[in-house]
Design a protein around this motif. Sequence first.
Motif, short mmCIF file in Angstrom:
data_model
loop_
_atom_site.label_atom_id
_atom_site.label_comp_id
_atom_site.label_asym_id
_atom_site.label_seq_id
_atom_site.Cartn_x
_atom_site.Cartn_y
_atom_site.Cartn_z
N THR A 145 -12.60 -6.23 1.21
CA THR A 145 -11.88 -6.75 2.43
C THR A 145 -10.84 -5.81 2.63
N ARG A 146 -10.10 -5.31 1.50
CA ARG A 146 -8.89 -4.73 1.90
C ARG A 146 -9.36 -3.25 2.57
N SER A 173 -12.32 -8.62 -2.79
CA SER A 173 -10.91 -8.37 -2.43
C SER A 173 -10.86 -6.76 -2.16
N ILE A 231 -12.27 -3.00 4.42
CA ILE A 231 -12.64 -3.24 5.98
C ILE A 231 -11.46 -3.44 6.62
N ASN A 232 -10.41 -3.94 6.30
CA ASN A 232 -9.15 -4.00 7.00
C ASN A 232 -8.48 -2.70 7.29
N ALA A 233 -8.47 -1.74 6.26
CA ALA A 233 -8.11 -0.36 6.41
C ALA A 233 -8.99 0.50 7.30
N MET A 245 -10.46 -1.02 9.97
CA MET A 245 -10.10 -1.70 11.34
C MET A 245 -8.78 -1.23 11.68
N MET A 246 -7.72 -0.97 10.85
CA MET A 246 -6.48 -0.61 11.11
C MET A 246 -6.31 0.75 11.77
N THR A 289 -7.64 0.95 15.17
CA THR A 289 -6.73 0.49 15.94
C THR A 289 -5.71 1.53 16.27
#
Length: 131
Positions: free
Chosen positions: A56-57, A53, A59-61, A63-64, A67
């Motif tokens: 995942t968090r 987790s 990696i998402n950070a 990507m954000m 972006t």
Amino acid sequence: MMNKNIKPGLNGLPPVKDQYDENEKQKIVEATEEHDLKSVAKAYGLTWQKVRSWRTRLINAVMMDKTSKKTANQETAGKTAQVIIQSPDGKEITTSEILNRVGIVDSIYVRVDENAAYWVKGEEHGSVQLW
């Protein structure tokens, strides 16, 4: 993946403790790139789901962040730019004019030297004159 043992507190890894800050979590997650996720979790006395987790968090950070940087660059460049295609003799046409002439298609190939826009839609194809 490497088979060497994971040693918390060594080689830049944080020591085992009850709570980890974001920087320490990131270092633990980075260890999963070299070692098996379950081995890293076991070395720290954590469940593999918790470490996953965190990964995942993070990696998402990332990507954000990418972006938001892309969006900021687009905003500074202007909301929309008009693309004008010009022939060697000075005639002009915009992409929206070409789209209006061609209609809904899969692809458009503009050949200024041939004064044409070639289009493809599934098995169909054709062309329109630009000027």
